[in-house]
Design a protein around this motif. Structure first.
Motif, PDB file in Angstrom:
ATOM      1  N   ARG A   1       4.096   2.142 -28.570  1.00 32.62           N
ATOM      2  CA  ARG A   1       4.074   1.379 -27.308  1.00 32.62           C
ATOM      3  C   ARG A   1       4.689   2.171 -26.166  1.00 32.62           C
ATOM      4  NH1 ARG A   1       6.024  -3.203 -30.419  1.00 32.62           N
ATOM      5  NH2 ARG A   1       4.228  -4.423 -31.021  1.00 32.62           N
ATOM      6  N   ALA A   2       5.811   2.828 -26.446  1.00 33.41           N
ATOM      7  CA  ALA A   2       6.474   3.623 -25.402  1.00 33.41           C
ATOM      8  C   ALA A   2       5.580   4.784 -24.954  1.00 33.41           C
ATOM      9  CB  ALA A   2       7.815   4.137 -25.913  1.00 33.41           C
ATOM     10  N   SER A   3       4.974   5.464 -25.908  1.00 30.51           N
ATOM     11  CA  SER A   3       4.081   6.579 -25.565  1.00 30.51           C
ATOM     12  C   SER A   3       2.885   6.097 -24.758  1.00 30.51           C
ATOM     13  CB  SER A   3       3.578   7.270 -26.837  1.00 30.51           C
ATOM     14  OG  SER A   3       4.636   7.844 -27.549  1.00 30.51           O
ATOM     15  N   ILE A   4       2.337   4.949 -25.147  1.00 31.76           N
ATOM     16  CA  ILE A   4       1.197   4.391 -24.430  1.00 31.76           C
ATOM     17  C   ILE A   4       1.606   4.003 -23.012  1.00 31.76           C
ATOM     18  CG2 ILE A   4      -0.311   2.356 -24.330  1.00 31.76           C
ATOM     19  CD1 ILE A   4      -0.572   2.638 -27.414  1.00 31.76           C
ATOM     20  N   SER A   5       2.780   3.416 -22.862  1.00 36.64           N
ATOM     21  CA  SER A   5       3.256   3.045 -21.519  1.00 36.64           C
ATOM     22  C   SER A   5       3.396   4.275 -20.631  1.00 36.64           C
ATOM     23  CB  SER A   5       4.603   2.329 -21.610  1.00 36.64           C
ATOM     24  OG  SER A   5       4.443   1.077 -22.210  1.00 36.64           O
ATOM     25  N   VAL A   6       3.919   5.342 -21.177  1.00 34.33           N
ATOM     26  CA  VAL A   6       4.073   6.586 -20.410  1.00 34.33           C
ATOM     27  C   VAL A   6       2.699   7.124 -20.005  1.00 34.33           C
ATOM     28  CG1 VAL A   6       4.798   9.008 -20.587  1.00 34.33           C
ATOM     29  CG2 VAL A   6       6.313   7.196 -21.378  1.00 34.33           C
ATOM     30  N   LYS A   7       1.748   7.131 -20.954  1.00 36.37           N
ATOM     31  CA  LYS A   7       0.407   7.637 -20.652  1.00 36.37           C
ATOM     32  C   LYS A   7      -0.287   6.778 -19.594  1.00 36.37           C
ATOM     33  CE  LYS A   7      -1.539  10.298 -24.261  1.00 36.37           C
ATOM     34  NZ  LYS A   7      -1.754  11.250 -23.235  1.00 36.37           N
ATOM     35  N   ILE A   8      -0.156   5.466 -19.711  1.00 42.97           N
ATOM     36  CA  ILE A   8      -0.761   4.578 -18.707  1.00 42.97           C
ATOM     37  C   ILE A   8      -0.137   4.848 -17.339  1.00 42.97           C
ATOM     38  CG2 ILE A   8      -0.891   2.173 -17.924  1.00 42.97           C
ATOM     39  CD1 ILE A   8      -1.374   1.364 -20.832  1.00 42.97           C
ATOM     40  N   GLY A   9       1.179   5.011 -17.306  1.00 44.41           N
ATOM     41  CA  GLY A   9       1.868   5.316 -16.052  1.00 44.41           C
ATOM     42  C   GLY A   9       1.358   6.596 -15.416  1.00 44.41           C
ATOM     43  N   LYS A  10       1.121   7.628 -16.229  1.00 47.39           N
ATOM     44  CA  LYS A  10       0.603   8.897 -15.699  1.00 47.39           C
ATOM     45  C   LYS A  10      -0.809   8.729 -15.145  1.00 47.39           C
ATOM     46  CE  LYS A  10       3.391  12.006 -18.495  1.00 47.39           C
ATOM     47  NZ  LYS A  10       3.425  12.968 -19.602  1.00 47.39           N
ATOM     48  N   HIS A  11      -1.641   7.975 -15.860  1.00 46.30           N
ATOM     49  CA  HIS A  11      -3.006   7.739 -15.370  1.00 46.30           C
ATOM     50  C   HIS A  11      -2.990   6.962 -14.053  1.00 46.30           C
ATOM     51  CE1 HIS A  11      -5.657   9.452 -18.385  1.00 46.30           C
ATOM     52  NE2 HIS A  11      -4.864   8.979 -19.339  1.00 46.30           N
ATOM     53  N   ILE A  12      -2.159   5.943 -13.981  1.00 47.50           N
ATOM     54  CA  ILE A  12      -2.067   5.150 -12.741  1.00 47.50           C
ATOM     55  C   ILE A  12      -1.568   6.022 -11.597  1.00 47.50           C
ATOM     56  CG2 ILE A  12      -0.806   3.256 -11.630  1.00 47.50           C
ATOM     57  CD1 ILE A  12      -1.032   1.756 -14.326  1.00 47.50           C
ATOM     58  N   GLN A  13      -0.612   6.872 -11.892  1.00 52.11           N
ATOM     59  CA  GLN A  13      -0.085   7.778 -10.870  1.00 52.11           C
ATOM     60  C   GLN A  13      -1.190   8.721 -10.369  1.00 52.11           C
ATOM     61  OE1 GLN A  13       3.078  10.272 -12.358  1.00 52.11           O
ATOM     62  NE2 GLN A  13       4.051  10.359 -10.348  1.00 52.11           N
ATOM     63  N   ASN A  14      -2.015   9.229 -11.278  1.00 51.89           N
ATOM     64  CA  ASN A  14      -3.115  10.120 -10.885  1.00 51.89           C
ATOM     65  C   ASN A  14      -4.165   9.379 -10.058  1.00 51.89           C
ATOM     66  OD1 ASN A  14      -1.930  12.275 -12.190  1.00 51.89           O
ATOM     67  ND2 ASN A  14      -3.109  12.019 -14.054  1.00 51.89           N
ATOM     68  N   ILE A  15      -4.490   8.152 -10.472  1.00 48.63           N
ATOM     69  CA  ILE A  15      -5.453   7.350  -9.710  1.00 48.63           C
ATOM     70  C   ILE A  15      -4.911   7.088  -8.308  1.00 48.63           C
ATOM     71  CG2 ILE A  15      -6.522   5.061  -9.523  1.00 48.63           C
ATOM     72  CD1 ILE A  15      -6.700   5.074 -12.617  1.00 48.63           C
ATOM     73  N   SER A  16      -3.647   6.738  -8.234  1.00 48.58           N
ATOM     74  CA  SER A  16      -3.010   6.464  -6.948  1.00 48.58           C
ATOM     75  C   SER A  16      -3.012   7.706  -6.056  1.00 48.58           C
ATOM     76  CB  SER A  16      -1.581   5.970  -7.184  1.00 48.58           C
ATOM     77  OG  SER A  16      -0.924   5.779  -5.973  1.00 48.58           O
ATOM     78  N   ALA A  17      -2.706   8.859  -6.641  1.00 44.42           N
ATOM     79  CA  ALA A  17      -2.693  10.108  -5.869  1.00 44.42           C
ATOM     80  C   ALA A  17      -4.087  10.427  -5.329  1.00 44.42           C
ATOM     81  CB  ALA A  17      -2.188  11.251  -6.738  1.00 44.42           C
ATOM     82  N   GLU A  18      -5.110  10.180  -6.149  1.00 44.31           N
ATOM     83  CA  GLU A  18      -6.487  10.431  -5.684  1.00 44.31           C
ATOM     84  C   GLU A  18      -6.869   9.483  -4.566  1.00 44.31           C
ATOM     85  OE1 GLU A  18      -9.244  10.400  -8.920  1.00 44.31           O
ATOM     86  OE2 GLU A  18      -8.227  12.053  -9.943  1.00 44.31           O
ATOM     87  N   LEU A  19      -6.464   8.223  -4.660  1.00 39.97           N
ATOM     88  CA  LEU A  19      -6.762   7.264  -3.602  1.00 39.97           C
ATOM     89  C   LEU A  19      -6.052   7.631  -2.307  1.00 39.97           C
ATOM     90  CD1 LEU A  19      -6.693   3.872  -5.553  1.00 39.97           C
ATOM     91  CD2 LEU A  19      -8.681   5.028  -4.573  1.00 39.97           C
TER      92      LEU A  19
END
Length: 164
Positions: free
Chosen positions: A142-160
């Motif tokens: 769960r912790a690893s998945i949360s970190v990965k989701i956070g990184k993906h959201i951060q990348n999506i946000s940076a692209e936007l």
């Protein structure tokens, strides 16, 4: 009789005052190619991380999809926005999973789910003939998945933010 007790017990071999480099040369001479073969078969740290990702990414996709369905069925006025964000996140995770699986195939690594009944995730893998097992505790997953989701959201946000 003494030689029987001394051979194979580990103590006698350790007390011979042999450096590891010399032991490798001795083993290489007695079994040509065996040491290099063993080293080549054991997965690298990068490969172990890919194996972990190949196990966690499908779980992550399932979690995101479940949350997306809950959001779609809710009466939240922002549900359309959340649905679009969920789809974008799922597309990214799916692309990452496809890339990891492709790389594992190229490196001749296979992963199999181990059917044990407990709270951990258990898997077996075969890496170029080397076979081993590993487990991931659900809390760690769960912790690893949360970190990965956070990184993906951060990348999506940076692209936007770049587009704005």
């Amino acid at each position: 009789m003494n030689s029987k007790k001394l051979s194979g017990n580990g103590r006698w071999e350790a007390s011979r005052m042999m450096l590891p480099e010399h032991r490798e040369v001795l083993e290489e001479r007695s079994h040509p190619g065996s040491i290099e073969t063993k080293k080549a078969q054991i997965p690298t740290r990068e490969e172990l991380e890919m194996i972990r990702d190949a196990v966690l990414l499908p779980v992550m996709l399932t979690m995101i999809e479940k949350n997306g369905k809950e959001i779609t069925l809710s009466m939240n006025p922002l549900r359309k926005l959340y649905s679009v964000a969920t789809l974008a996140l799922m597309n990214r995770v799916h692309l990452e999973l496809a890339a990891v699986n492709r790389e594992l195939r190229e490196r001749k690594i296979k992963i199999f789910k181990d059917d044990r009944e407990d709270t951990d995730l258990h898997f077996r893998y075969i890496c170029r003939g080397y076979e081993d097992k590993f487990s991931i505790m659900r809390d760690v997953a769960r912790a690893s998945i949360s970190v990965k989701i956070g990184k993906h959201i951060q990348n999506i946000s940076a692209e936007l933010n770049k587009k704005v």
